[in-house]
Design a protein around this motif. Structure first.
Motif, PDB file in Angstrom:
ATOM      1  N   ILE A  65       0.855  -1.177   0.000  1.00 59.82           N
ATOM      2  CA  ILE A  65       0.000   0.000   0.000  1.00 59.82           C
ATOM      3  C   ILE A  65       0.897   1.235   0.000  1.00 59.82           C
ATOM      4  CG2 ILE A  65      -1.712   1.297   1.308  1.00 59.82           C
ATOM      5  CD1 ILE A  65      -2.716  -1.380   2.404  1.00 59.82           C
ATOM      6  N   LEU A  66       0.786   2.046  -1.051  1.00 60.49           N
ATOM      7  CA  LEU A  66       1.660   3.198  -1.241  1.00 60.49           C
ATOM      8  C   LEU A  66       0.826   4.465  -1.423  1.00 60.49           C
ATOM      9  CD1 LEU A  66       3.855   1.395  -3.892  1.00 60.49           C
ATOM     10  CD2 LEU A  66       4.486   1.709  -1.509  1.00 60.49           C
ATOM     11  N   VAL A  67       1.379   5.594  -1.002  1.00 65.66           N
ATOM     12  CA  VAL A  67       0.672   6.866  -1.123  1.00 65.66           C
ATOM     13  C   VAL A  67       0.994   7.476  -2.473  1.00 65.66           C
ATOM     14  CG1 VAL A  67       0.222   9.106  -0.086  1.00 65.66           C
ATOM     15  CG2 VAL A  67       0.949   7.189   1.346  1.00 65.66           C
ATOM     16  N   GLY A  68      -0.011   7.571  -3.350  1.00 64.71           N
ATOM     17  CA  GLY A  68       0.204   8.104  -4.687  1.00 64.71           C
ATOM     18  C   GLY A  68      -0.200   9.547  -4.851  1.00 64.71           C
ATOM     19  N   GLY A  69      -1.154  10.024  -4.023  1.00 60.90           N
ATOM     20  CA  GLY A  69      -1.635  11.397  -4.178  1.00 60.90           C
ATOM     21  C   GLY A  69      -2.114  11.978  -2.863  1.00 60.90           C
ATOM     22  N   ILE A  70      -2.109  13.303  -2.798  1.00 59.88           N
ATOM     23  CA  ILE A  70      -2.630  14.042  -1.649  1.00 59.88           C
ATOM     24  C   ILE A  70      -3.678  15.021  -2.173  1.00 59.88           C
ATOM     25  CG2 ILE A  70      -2.081  15.745   0.139  1.00 59.88           C
ATOM     26  CD1 ILE A  70      -1.076  12.995   0.845  1.00 59.88           C
TER      27      ILE A  70
END
Length: 280
Positions: free
Chosen positions: A216-221
């Motif tokens: 699980i990776l953070v792609g956008g804010i």
């Protein structure tokens, strides 16, 4: 409200921690909560169940959110940074208050512009939650993005948004990729995922997760929402949700965290050890 929540005062460390936690909790209740709007033909429980997969999501104590990307670091939107710089500001993470030490806003950000990112440096590490790594590849187009919001909810296209404090996650698609931004478009029921959702306008800083190989990776804010229908109601079919593209800012994130770690280490070196001073 804060006065009603915190009565009495003592100089003991335990009571100070209690006051900090109670004040933060009451302040969060006093402010509007962020929201994920859900499909009218889906059960709300499915959205709440999906959200349990993303414990690194962090609320900001009111409107907006962020994500824990390292034990002492929260990534959020620059336009949500100002209140986080208040004296003794803190974030409640895993039920515990974590005081904010410093806030770093991307130097290219201007209100309403791109580079809408901020890094929040906590005084103490979060031990109860596993941080989410940031996404570093340039292949976000057409990927499924899991957006997560905390607090209020409602139905897509419906202005009614009651708050119950429950996190919710929805599945949308990265439909547009810019140099520094990602765009997610709200689709009609026939084209959308079974758990499509929409962010309310106060959801700035909320994370969009991408999953690769089980990670699980953070792609956008979350940065801002475009009301494509121009009807004044956010969360309608055709609206665009715009996110700051995390992969485009990976170098800035790495450099900022590294410089802060060096500065912190330097402060700890020059700090005299307990009991080293002379007695009068």
């Amino acid at each position: 409200m804060l006065r009603a929540c915190v009565v009495g005062y003592t100089h003991s460390r335990a009571m100070k921690l209690f006051i900090l936690a109670a004040s933060f909790a009451c302040a969060a209740l006093a402010l509007p909560a962020a929201a994920v709007l859900i499909r009218a033909d889906r059960d709300d429980g499915e959205y709440r169940e999906l959200a349990t997969r993303y414990p690194a999501t962090v609320g900001l104590g009111g409107a907006g959110g962020g994500v824990l990307i390292a034990p002492r670091w929260v990534l959020t939107a620059a336009h949500r940074a100002a209140p986080l710089r208040a004296p003794k500001a803190a974030l409640a993470i895993a039920g515990r208050p974590h005081e904010i030490q410093e806030v770093f806003v991307h130097p290219d950000w201007t209100p309403g512009g791109e580079a809408d990112l901020a890094l929040v440096f906590l005084r103490t590490p979060v031990e109860e939650v596993v941080p989410a790594a940031i996404y570093r590849l340039a292949d976000e187009a057409d990927q499924a993005a899991r957006i997560v919001g905390l607090g209020a909810t409602g139905r897509i296209g419906d202005a009614s948004r009651p708050s119950d404090g429950q996190p919710r996650a929805a599945i949308n698609t990265v439909d547009r990729v810019g140099l520094r931004t990602l765009g997610l478009r709200l689709k009609g029921p026939e084209d959308a995922s079974d758990l499509q959702g929409a962010l309310a306008p106060d959801e700035g800083g909320a994370p969009a997760y991408l999953e690769v190989g089980g990670r699980i990776l953070v792609g956008g804010i979350a940065s801002w929402t475009h009301d494509a229908n121009r009807d004044g109601v956010a969360g309608n079919v055709g609206d665009w949700e715009n996110y700051t593209r995390v992969s485009a800012f990976a170098d800035w994130i790495d450099e900022t965290m590294a410089k802060a770690a060096v500065a912190q280490a330097a402060r700890e070196v020059v700090k005299p050890p307990p009991g080293s001073g002379r007695r009068p």
